[in-house]
Design a protein around this motif. Sequence first.
Motif, PDB file in Angstrom:
ATOM      1  N   GLN A  15      10.194 -16.687  29.403  1.00 54.37           N
ATOM      2  CA  GLN A  15      10.494 -17.779  30.186  1.00 54.37           C
ATOM      3  C   GLN A  15      12.139 -18.273  29.614  1.00 54.37           C
ATOM      4  O   GLN A  15      12.901 -18.350  30.355  1.00 54.37           O
ATOM      5  N   LEU A  46       8.824 -17.354  36.200  1.00 52.88           N
ATOM      6  CA  LEU A  46       9.065 -17.661  34.874  1.00 52.88           C
ATOM      7  C   LEU A  46      10.016 -18.707  34.753  1.00 52.88           C
ATOM      8  O   LEU A  46       9.758 -19.519  34.036  1.00 52.88           O
ATOM      9  N   GLY A  50       9.257 -22.384  33.243  1.00 56.98           N
ATOM     10  CA  GLY A  50      10.027 -23.023  32.036  1.00 56.98           C
ATOM     11  C   GLY A  50      10.547 -24.166  32.400  1.00 56.98           C
ATOM     12  O   GLY A  50      10.657 -25.342  31.399  1.00 56.98           O
TER      13      GLY A  50
END
Length: 65
Positions: A15, A46, A50
Amino acid sequence: LLQLAEAIDRLPDAQREALTLHHLHGWKLEAIAEHSGKSLSAVAGLIKRGLRQLREELGPPRSES
């Protein structure tokens, strides 16, 4: 700014890499996918996860007065 840097450092490696390449270095998702060997949808996921984790940890942005 220090809190943001520390929060980014706590993200899982994949991430953190996808997020920093995209948002800090301006890489396109396709370039990140090629670089990492992941699919385009995996890279997008990702980055999304994140950002969600950063928002949860840091809270909403504060307005400057």
